[in-house]
Design an enzyme around this catalytic site. Structure first.
Site, PDB file in Angstrom:
ATOM      1  N   SER A  91      39.888  42.496  41.633  1.00 41.70           N
ATOM      2  CA  SER A  91      38.470  43.325  41.725  1.00 41.70           C
ATOM      3  C   SER A  91      37.501  42.678  42.524  1.00 41.70           C
ATOM      4  CB  SER A  91      38.018  43.649  40.388  1.00 41.70           C
ATOM      5  OG  SER A  91      37.436  42.459  39.627  1.00 41.70           O
TER       6      SER A  91
ATOM      7  N   ASP B 157      34.615  34.585  40.700  1.00 42.73           N
ATOM      8  CA  ASP B 157      35.663  35.261  41.601  1.00 42.73           C
ATOM      9  C   ASP B 157      35.048  35.685  42.886  1.00 42.73           C
ATOM     10  OD1 ASP B 157      37.128  34.760  39.237  1.00 42.73           O
ATOM     11  OD2 ASP B 157      37.504  37.018  39.004  1.00 42.73           O
TER      12      ASP B 157
HETATM   13  C1  MEV Z   1      37.861  35.524  35.001  1.00 40.70           C
HETATM   14  O1  MEV Z   1      38.996  35.421  36.348  1.00 40.70           O
HETATM   15  C2  MEV Z   1      37.449  34.136  34.760  1.00 40.70           C
HETATM   16  C3  MEV Z   1      36.759  34.116  33.429  1.00 40.70           C
HETATM   17  O2  MEV Z   1      35.948  33.051  33.400  1.00 40.70           O
HETATM   18  C4  MEV Z   1      35.422  35.085  33.451  1.00 40.70           C
HETATM   19  C5  MEV Z   1      34.438  34.642  34.871  1.00 40.70           C
HETATM   20  O3  MEV Z   1      34.516  33.856  35.279  1.00 40.70           O
HETATM   21  O4  MEV Z   1      33.727  35.754  34.996  1.00 40.70           O
HETATM   22  C6  MEV Z   1      37.306  34.458  32.129  1.00 40.70           C
END
Ligand code: MEV
Length: 380
Positions: free
Chosen positions: A144, A200
């Site tokens: 995403s 991300d």
């Molecule tokens: C998601 O890829 C990683 C998490 O730490 C959520 C985030 O950092 O937004 C679980």
């Protein structure tokens, strides 16, 4: 170029793997992530009369006339404020006649939200958007975020052409343009995931390997290549639910959950120290021993947070029998596991591991890490 005309834009953005620190990073602690050479690709072409989105990966094709969008966009919030305006988001849901739980429509919702903000100064420009992705959806590799970065960079690319902007995104890789791309992508991530850390969209924007803490991205130098194996458990999960689950546990059992998150933070910091030592003179065998200890402990802590899954446990057990250490990567609850392959592991053992995992219904990938962030070009 006459007003509201532009040349086709091609943009791609990478996925990511979190090596250490998932979930802890949501609470301002350190995580280490790297970009991964599985990319989302988008093309934005001029269209004669409509605004059309085509996402064949999720079987979605929608289009609207400029008049339809004009009515919706009257309610758009101020561009300066990059926080989700939930009243406006509800209006978009009503306009699309969709529920917020409809994940297939999520990308269209983000498109409309970003389009109205980014194209604000030039009004409605008819266009056709085609998105295709090599990244498995909803599996923790930041599919995403890669889409959000493509939307953000691609729409800025159209805007700069329509405006005749001299220092455009195509000729000029300034940190302010990258920051803008990352900022709009973060907004889109918030629409999708509630309270994401921003790791991300940052990795997908800038690429490379990085330390991420409290919204700040710091590049990490890696002198020697790390071989990684990625295993898709093919179990679908939802990042938002998993982040919320940890959040609820943290409120319910603060004395238990906070130390777990702090230990995860300490693992990320230890990894960064070891990488620095490895860049200098730390012996390869010692480095990989530390790496394995850190991965194993991090996986146990994530299990303690309740974000592992029987399939992830099975992958880690299967790898361990062959002397390979794995951990979940991303939000957990299914999705992907990650294993770093020490040079001492033979190619034959890796093949045996892949075979074993694939007969159990998992899918294995080997991909480069630390690749470029978004790449954008005009097709003339
Ligand atoms: C998601 O890829 C990683 C998490 O730490 C959520 C985030 O950092 O937004 C679980």
């Amino acid at each position: 170029m006459e007003k509201c005309r532009f040349h086709e834009v091609k943009v791609s953005a990478p996925s990511k793997v979190i090596l250490f620190g998932e979930h802890a990073v949501v609470y301002g602690m350190t995580a280490v992530a790297a970009s991964l050479d599985l990319r989302t690709r988008m093309r934005i072409k001029p269209h004669k009369s409509r605004i059309l989105v085509n996402f064949p990966d999720v079987g979605l094709k929608e289009s609207w006339s400029p008049e339809q969008l004009k009515t919706l966009f009257q309610h758009k919030p101020n561009t300066e404020i990059l926080d989700v305006n939930y009243v406006y988001l509800d209006l978009i849901h009503n306009f699309l006649k969709t529920e917020s739980s409809d994940l297939r429509m999520a990308s269209v919702i983000c498109f409309l939200y970003l389009y109205s903000l980014i194209m604000d100064e030039v009004g409605i420009v008819p266009m056709e958007i085609l998105v295709e992705s090599e990244i498995p959806l909803g599996a923790g590799l930041g599919s995403s975020a890669a889409l959000s970065v493509c939307l953000s960079a691609g729409l800025i690319g159209v805007l700069h052409q329509v405006q005749g902007y001299e220092k455009s995104i195509f000729e000029y890789t300034s940190s302010s343009i990258q920051k803008e791309v990352c900022g709009f992508a973060f907004l889109s991530e918030k629409i999708l995931h509630g309270t994401p850390s921003g790791i991300d969209n940052s990795i997908s924007t800038y690429g490379g390997m990085c330390r991420f803490e409290k919204g700040n991205l710091e590049p990490v130098r890696l002198e020697r290549n790390l071989r990684i194996l990625l295993i898709n458990t093919n179990t679908f999960r939802n990042t938002k639910d998993l982040v919320e689950r940890v959040g609820e546990k943290r409120v319910k059992y603060p004395d238990i959950v906070k130390p777990i998150l702090e230990s995860i933070h300490a693992i990320s910091e230890q990894f960064l120290t070891s990488i620095q030592e490895y860049n200098q003179d730390l012996n390869e065998k010692k480095f990989y021993k530390i790496l394995e200890d850190l991965m194993d402990t991090n996986q146990s802590l994530l299990t303690g947070l309740g974000v592992s899954h029987p399939t992830l446990d099975d992958v880690c057990r299967t790898l361990k029998k062959l002397g390979i250490v794995g951990k979940l990567t991303g939000a957990g609850g299914g999705g992907f596991a990650l294993a770093v392959l020490p040079p001492s592991i033979s190619g034959k053992t890796v093949l045996v591991a892949k075979d074993l995992l694939e007969t159990k219904g998992y899918t294995c990938y080997q991909a480069d890490i630390g690749v470029n962030g978004y790449v954008i070009e005009v097709v003339k």
